[in-house]
Design a protein around this motif. Structure first.
Motif, mmCIF file in Angstrom:
data_model
loop_
_atom_site.group_PDB
_atom_site.id
_atom_site.type_symbol
_atom_site.label_atom_id
_atom_site.label_comp_id
_atom_site.label_asym_id
_atom_site.label_seq_id
_atom_site.Cartn_x
_atom_site.Cartn_y
_atom_site.Cartn_z
ATOM 1 N N GLY A 36 -8.490 5.113 3.830
ATOM 2 C CA GLY A 36 -7.695 6.017 4.844
ATOM 3 C C GLY A 36 -6.161 5.944 4.885
ATOM 4 N N VAL A 37 -5.568 4.853 3.551
ATOM 5 C CA VAL A 37 -4.172 4.773 3.554
ATOM 6 C C VAL A 37 -3.718 5.297 2.275
ATOM 7 C CG1 VAL A 37 -2.406 3.022 3.984
ATOM 8 C CG2 VAL A 37 -4.420 2.893 5.005
ATOM 9 N N GLY A 38 -4.306 4.644 1.125
ATOM 10 C CA GLY A 38 -3.742 4.898 -0.152
ATOM 11 C C GLY A 38 -4.237 3.867 -1.408
ATOM 12 N N TYR A 39 -3.271 3.205 -2.014
ATOM 13 C CA TYR A 39 -3.461 2.397 -3.136
ATOM 14 C C TYR A 39 -2.372 1.394 -3.243
ATOM 15 C CZ TYR A 39 -6.486 6.426 -4.886
ATOM 16 O OH TYR A 39 -7.436 7.377 -5.212
ATOM 17 N N ARG A 40 -3.094 0.274 -3.728
ATOM 18 C CA ARG A 40 -2.180 -1.039 -3.867
ATOM 19 C C ARG A 40 -2.500 -1.348 -5.366
ATOM 20 N NH1 ARG A 40 -2.968 -4.709 0.650
ATOM 21 N NH2 ARG A 40 -5.198 -4.328 0.144
ATOM 22 N N LEU A 41 -1.542 -2.078 -6.032
ATOM 23 C CA LEU A 41 -1.575 -2.841 -7.188
ATOM 24 C C LEU A 41 -1.675 -4.486 -6.761
ATOM 25 C CD1 LEU A 41 -2.051 -2.804 -10.358
ATOM 26 C CD2 LEU A 41 0.644 -3.076 -10.514
ATOM 27 N N VAL A 49 0.900 -1.388 -0.110
ATOM 28 C CA VAL A 49 -0.136 0.142 -0.126
ATOM 29 C C VAL A 49 0.893 1.100 -0.070
ATOM 30 C CG1 VAL A 49 -1.821 1.273 1.312
ATOM 31 C CG2 VAL A 49 -1.702 -1.187 1.353
ATOM 32 N N HIS A 50 0.742 2.069 -0.764
ATOM 33 C CA HIS A 50 1.394 3.530 -1.048
ATOM 34 C C HIS A 50 0.388 4.576 -0.671
ATOM 35 C CE1 HIS A 50 4.334 1.025 -3.024
ATOM 36 N NE2 HIS A 50 3.346 0.514 -3.682
ATOM 37 N N SER A 51 0.860 5.565 0.315
ATOM 38 C CA SER A 51 0.026 6.736 0.394
ATOM 39 C C SER A 51 0.275 7.644 -0.574
ATOM 40 C CB SER A 51 0.469 7.314 1.789
ATOM 41 O OG SER A 51 1.828 7.895 1.595
ATOM 42 N N ARG A 52 -0.765 8.554 -0.641
ATOM 43 C CA ARG A 52 -0.712 9.451 -1.542
ATOM 44 C C ARG A 52 0.513 10.330 -1.598
ATOM 45 N NH1 ARG A 52 -5.817 8.381 -0.195
ATOM 46 N NH2 ARG A 52 -7.441 8.366 -1.612
ATOM 47 N N SER A 53 0.862 10.607 -0.272
ATOM 48 C CA SER A 53 2.225 11.398 -0.310
ATOM 49 C C SER A 53 3.200 10.628 -0.773
ATOM 50 C CB SER A 53 2.270 11.828 1.082
ATOM 51 O OG SER A 53 3.650 12.125 1.502
ATOM 52 N N GLN A 54 3.533 9.203 -0.492
ATOM 53 C CA GLN A 54 4.549 8.365 -1.082
ATOM 54 C C GLN A 54 4.645 8.407 -2.468
ATOM 55 O OE1 GLN A 54 3.694 4.868 0.942
ATOM 56 N NE2 GLN A 54 5.150 5.125 2.426
ATOM 57 N N LEU A 55 3.387 8.351 -3.290
ATOM 58 C CA LEU A 55 3.045 8.400 -4.619
ATOM 59 C C LEU A 55 3.376 9.682 -5.414
ATOM 60 C CD1 LEU A 55 -0.084 6.197 -4.899
ATOM 61 C CD2 LEU A 55 2.046 5.565 -5.730
#
Ligand code: CA
Length: 236
Positions: A219-224, A172-178
């Motif tokens: 609440g966390v972000g996105y994942r592929l 899982v990557h947060s928006r800020s990390q992306l």
């Protein structure tokens, strides 16, 4: 293409490294002291740092330790350079969190080979290797994406986003990390920009049946993911 930060106070060495990196297709910035290096990293998170040990003021070693202690820079790939050849110094460099270590004088061939090795391990999205995941195949050299037998039409930002997600799947990557890793800017771009491009990416992947691979983790972000949950078909 990758962003490499060279932190080196000897201008002849900095220049030599930069020329070779640019020739290999990397985007290079140079800092000649720790404070300037920190400013560069605050502005844009590089894919890799080449860090000289002995710098005027704060040492490269202290800088590496600081970066390892902060969430945003914890995974930052670091190759340390130094004129010291003693075994104990190598150990301190690796203890401080360097991913690799090179003693001056070094051959540029060796440096480039080590850069490729560290990037392969820690930032594969910075390399031009073909990535395959499930039905998806992405080729950075030709900028083509294929999936489920068809070609995917995709914009440049969605391409970079997909490249990053495919090289770091199931996490899982947060928006800020992306923003840091895909846009190279975590300060001036709004987080909802990520949502806009994720939406476009899903739309682009829809015709090849791969849009469900991109999951929203609330609440966390996105994942592929390859483990797409398929809703059971209602028998009625
Ligand atoms: Ca130095």
């Amino acid at each position: 293409m990758s962003r490499v930060l060279v932190v080196e106070d000897e201008s002849a060495i900095a220049e030599l490294i930069s020329i070779n990196l640019r020739h290999a297709g990397h985007e290079v910035s140079v800092a000649d002291r720790a404070e300037q290096a920190q400013q560069e990293v605050d502005r844009v998170l590089p894919d890799l740092v080449i860090l000289d040990w002995m710098l005027p003021g704060q040492s490269g070693l202290a800088l590496a330790k600081r970066w390892r202690g902060e969430a945003r820079t914890r995974e930052l790939p670091i190759i340390m350079l130094t004129a010291r050849a003693e075994e104990s110094d190598k150990v301190s460099g690796l203890d401080a969190g360097a991913d690799d270590y090179l003693t001056k004088p070094f051959s540029t061939h060796e440096l480039m080979a080590r850069i490729r090795a560290v990037l392969r391990r820690k930032a594969p999205e910075a390399l031009d290797s073909v990535v395959e995941l499930g039905a998806l195949r992405l080729d950075p050299a030709t900028r083509r994406v294929g999936g489920g037998g068809g070609e995917v039409k995709i914009g440049p930002t969605e391409f970079r986003l997909l490249h990053f997600l495919m090289t770091h799947p199931e996490r899982v990557h947060s928006r800020s990390q992306l923003l840091d890793r895909v846009w190279g800017d975590h300060v001036f771009i709004e987080e909802r920009t990520v949502d806009v491009h994720v939406k476009r990416l899903r739309e682009a992947l829809l015709p090849v049946g791969c849009s469900a691979m991109i999951e929203t983790v609330r609440g966390v972000g996105y994942r592929l993911t390859q483990q797409v949950l398929v809703a059971p078909v209602d028998p009625n």
